[in-house]
Design a protein around this motif. Structure first.
Motif, PDB file in Angstrom:
ATOM      1  N   GLY A  30      16.947   6.020 -45.225  1.00 25.47           N
ATOM      2  CA  GLY A  30      17.319   6.348 -46.595  1.00 25.47           C
ATOM      3  C   GLY A  30      16.262   5.919 -47.600  1.00 25.47           C
ATOM      4  O   GLY A  30      15.940   6.654 -48.548  1.00 25.47           O
ATOM      5  N   ILE A  31      15.698   4.735 -47.397  1.00 28.54           N
ATOM      6  CA  ILE A  31      14.639   4.242 -48.288  1.00 28.54           C
ATOM      7  C   ILE A  31      13.396   5.129 -48.164  1.00 28.54           C
ATOM      8  O   ILE A  31      12.760   5.470 -49.170  1.00 28.54           O
ATOM      9  N   ALA A  32      13.048   5.510 -46.936  1.00 26.57           N
ATOM     10  CA  ALA A  32      11.882   6.364 -46.726  1.00 26.57           C
ATOM     11  C   ALA A  32      12.046   7.709 -47.429  1.00 26.57           C
ATOM     12  O   ALA A  32      11.081   8.252 -47.988  1.00 26.57           O
ATOM     13  N   ILE A  33      13.258   8.235 -47.436  1.00 27.66           N
ATOM     14  CA  ILE A  33      13.517   9.494 -48.145  1.00 27.66           C
ATOM     15  C   ILE A  33      13.363   9.285 -49.643  1.00 27.66           C
ATOM     16  O   ILE A  33      12.717  10.078 -50.339  1.00 27.66           O
ATOM     17  N   ASP A  34      13.921   8.188 -50.157  1.00 26.09           N
ATOM     18  CA  ASP A  34      13.819   7.904 -51.591  1.00 26.09           C
ATOM     19  C   ASP A  34      12.362   7.703 -52.025  1.00 26.09           C
ATOM     20  O   ASP A  34      11.994   8.026 -53.156  1.00 26.09           O
ATOM     21  N   LYS A  35      11.545   7.164 -51.118  1.00 24.91           N
ATOM     22  CA  LYS A  35      10.140   6.926 -51.439  1.00 24.91           C
ATOM     23  C   LYS A  35       9.283   8.182 -51.262  1.00 24.91           C
ATOM     24  O   LYS A  35       8.080   8.170 -51.540  1.00 24.91           O
ATOM     25  N   GLY A  36       9.888   9.257 -50.773  1.00 30.49           N
ATOM     26  CA  GLY A  36       9.136  10.482 -50.555  1.00 30.49           C
ATOM     27  C   GLY A  36       8.339  10.509 -49.271  1.00 30.49           C
ATOM     28  O   GLY A  36       7.529  11.422 -49.050  1.00 30.49           O
ATOM     29  N   LEU A  37       8.548   9.525 -48.408  1.00 30.09           N
ATOM     30  CA  LEU A  37       7.846   9.489 -47.128  1.00 30.09           C
ATOM     31  C   LEU A  37       8.438  10.503 -46.152  1.00 30.09           C
ATOM     32  O   LEU A  37       7.761  10.968 -45.231  1.00 30.09           O
ATOM     33  N   LEU A  38       9.712  10.795 -46.319  1.00 27.10           N
ATOM     34  CA  LEU A  38      10.390  11.832 -45.557  1.00 27.10           C
ATOM     35  C   LEU A  38      10.992  12.829 -46.537  1.00 27.10           C
ATOM     36  O   LEU A  38      11.398  12.457 -47.646  1.00 27.10           O
ATOM     37  N   GLU A  39      11.094  14.080 -46.109  1.00 20.57           N
ATOM     38  CA  GLU A  39      11.604  15.121 -47.002  1.00 20.57           C
ATOM     39  C   GLU A  39      13.104  15.030 -47.211  1.00 20.57           C
ATOM     40  O   GLU A  39      13.617  15.375 -48.283  1.00 20.57           O
ATOM     41  N   GLY A  40      13.827  14.584 -46.195  1.00 26.99           N
ATOM     42  CA  GLY A  40      15.278  14.507 -46.285  1.00 26.99           C
ATOM     43  C   GLY A  40      15.886  14.622 -44.911  1.00 26.99           C
ATOM     44  O   GLY A  40      15.180  14.743 -43.896  1.00 26.99           O
ATOM     45  N   VAL A  41      17.210  14.621 -44.850  1.00 25.64           N
ATOM     46  CA  VAL A  41      17.888  14.629 -43.551  1.00 25.64           C
ATOM     47  C   VAL A  41      17.756  15.951 -42.818  1.00 25.64           C
ATOM     48  O   VAL A  41      17.966  16.025 -41.602  1.00 25.64           O
ATOM     49  N   ASP A  42      17.409  17.013 -43.533  1.00 29.03           N
ATOM     50  CA  ASP A  42      17.257  18.324 -42.889  1.00 29.03           C
ATOM     51  C   ASP A  42      15.840  18.566 -42.375  1.00 29.03           C
ATOM     52  O   ASP A  42      15.546  19.642 -41.837  1.00 29.03           O
ATOM     53  N   GLN A  43      14.972  17.581 -42.506  1.00 31.49           N
ATOM     54  CA  GLN A  43      13.602  17.744 -42.037  1.00 31.49           C
ATOM     55  C   GLN A  43      13.558  17.746 -40.508  1.00 31.49           C
ATOM     56  O   GLN A  43      14.070  16.831 -39.856  1.00 31.49           O
ATOM     57  N   PRO A  44      12.950  18.765 -39.879  1.00 32.73           N
ATOM     58  CA  PRO A  44      12.820  18.776 -38.414  1.00 32.73           C
ATOM     59  C   PRO A  44      11.934  17.622 -37.943  1.00 32.73           C
ATOM     60  O   PRO A  44      10.975  17.241 -38.613  1.00 32.73           O
ATOM     61  N   VAL A  45      12.251  17.098 -36.777  1.00 36.16           N
ATOM     62  CA  VAL A  45      11.512  15.939 -36.285  1.00 36.16           C
ATOM     63  C   VAL A  45      10.342  16.333 -35.386  1.00 36.16           C
ATOM     64  O   VAL A  45       9.443  15.522 -35.154  1.00 36.16           O
ATOM     65  N   ALA A  46      10.318  17.566 -34.881  1.00 36.43           N
ATOM     66  CA  ALA A  46       9.268  17.953 -33.928  1.00 36.43           C
ATOM     67  C   ALA A  46       7.880  17.818 -34.538  1.00 36.43           C
ATOM     68  O   ALA A  46       6.952  17.337 -33.876  1.00 36.43           O
ATOM     69  N   GLY A  47       7.728  18.210 -35.798  1.00 34.51           N
ATOM     70  CA  GLY A  47       6.433  18.094 -36.440  1.00 34.51           C
ATOM     71  C   GLY A  47       5.997  16.664 -36.651  1.00 34.51           C
ATOM     72  O   GLY A  47       4.797  16.361 -36.656  1.00 34.51           O
TER      73      GLY A  47
END
Length: 342
Positions: free
Chosen positions: A85-102
């Motif tokens: 959740g923190i990584a998403i808030d920091k913009g390190l991850l796009e969100g919960v719908d981001q595919p993990v394969a990439g």
């Protein structure tokens, strides 16, 4: 702040107005009876109870201490969930719908199943990746492998991504690998940085895989008081005692929203948190093997930690249900005290 000891139970309370003191004393007396009774639960090691931000009772059993590190086992999945959740808030991850394969492209097997492209961050958090589990009977073979991340991604599909709940520590380990990549530091270093505002928060030790990635979802040592401090931050909507925001309130809401159900207990599951009604109240809880429990009961202002013998199962032995029963008694004790003070 003042502390006093009665019959082996440590009670801690803040200075209170005279009208509130009798109600607190009544609650503590009821809790003393509960904690005396549960000494009969042989696997139980510690219990800490906080009400409205104040620790009002704590006890160690069989020589165990609430300040000594304990292996919280799969309760550590809630720590990893918060970090996502923190990584998403920091913009390190796009969100919960981001595919993990990439994000894990270098770990993908040769000629990968096309469905690997459909697994998202959210699927890993809610145990709905669809991959064959690496917990249970497959756990030993997984942790004996030379590359844990690659091993998880090479598992056959037991369901479609987004399907039924397949509880698998491998899913949380993939999240640890992802956090390590996007954060540019080890998961442990990120945890120490991101949770620095939480008083008493400390990870004493944490195992790593052969590639040096910290074990996402198992083998994390924290003291019961440290786990309580983490839980209190969640109970307060993501804000630390010093007023600094650690986790967004929206992430907590999303983490506690039921997305699937355990086939073993029928309890709801969100993002690293189980959901259950106990003593008439909605409870969010983290559960680790053996009976490592973090309970949050927002409706009555309760955060409770219980630790147990980490070497014995708690599900099929009934110990987990015993701990739920203990929480029920704690809830009733606090609710009775609240009624008295009104």
């Amino acid at each position: 702040m003042r502390a006093f000891i009665a019959a082996g139970v440590v009670f801690i309370s803040a200075s209170l107005c005279l009208s509130a003191a009798p109600a607190l004393a009544d609650v503590q007396e009821r809790l003393k009876i509960v904690l005396d009774d549960v000494a009969a639960l042989t696997p139980l090691r510690t219990v800490i109870i906080a009400h409205d931000g104040e620790t009002i009772a704590e006890r160690g059993y069989g020589g165990h201490s609430v300040t000594a590190p304990a292996n919280i086992k799969s309760a550590s999945k809630t720590i990893v969930s918060a970090m996502v959740g923190i990584a998403i808030d920091k913009g390190l991850l796009e969100g919960v719908d981001q595919p993990v394969a990439g994000l894990l492209a270098s770990y993908l097997p040769d000629a990968p199943d096309p469905r690997l492209r459909d697994i998202t961050i959210g699927h890993l958090l809610s145990m709905q990746a669809g991959l064959e589990r690496t917990s249970g009977q497959n756990y030993g073979r997984w942790v004996a492998s030379r590359d844990w991340v690659r091993f998880v991604l090479a598992q056959p599909f037991a369901d479609e991504p987004g399907g039924s709940m397949l509880y698998s520590t491998g899913s949380t380990h993939l999240l640890s690998a992802i956090l390590t990549r996007v954060g540019g530091k080890s998961t442990l270093a990120l945890a120490r940085e991101w949770f620095a505002d939480i008083d008493d928060f400390s990870i004493a030790s944490w195992d790593r895989d052969p590639q040096g990635i910290y074990f996402g979802g198992n083998q994390m040592a924290m003291s019961p008081r440290s786990l309580l401090a983490f839980g209190e931050m969640y109970r307060k909507g993501g804000v630390a005692e010093n007023g600094e925001r650690v986790v967004s309130a929206r992430w907590i809401e999303e983490s506690w929203r039921v997305r699937t159900h355990s086939r073993f207990t029928q309890d709801g599951y969100g993002y690293g948190w189980f959901q259950r009604n106990i003593a008439g109240e909605d409870v969010s809880y983290a559960w680790g093997y053996g009976g490592q429990m973090l309970y949050i009961v927002p409706s009555v202002g309760l955060t409770v930690v219980m630790t147990s013998d980490e070497s014995a199962p708690s599900g099929r032995t009934g110990h987990r249900e015993d701990l739920h029963g203990v929480l029920g008694r704690i809830i009733e004790a606090v609710k009775t005290g609240d009624t008295t003070s009104n």
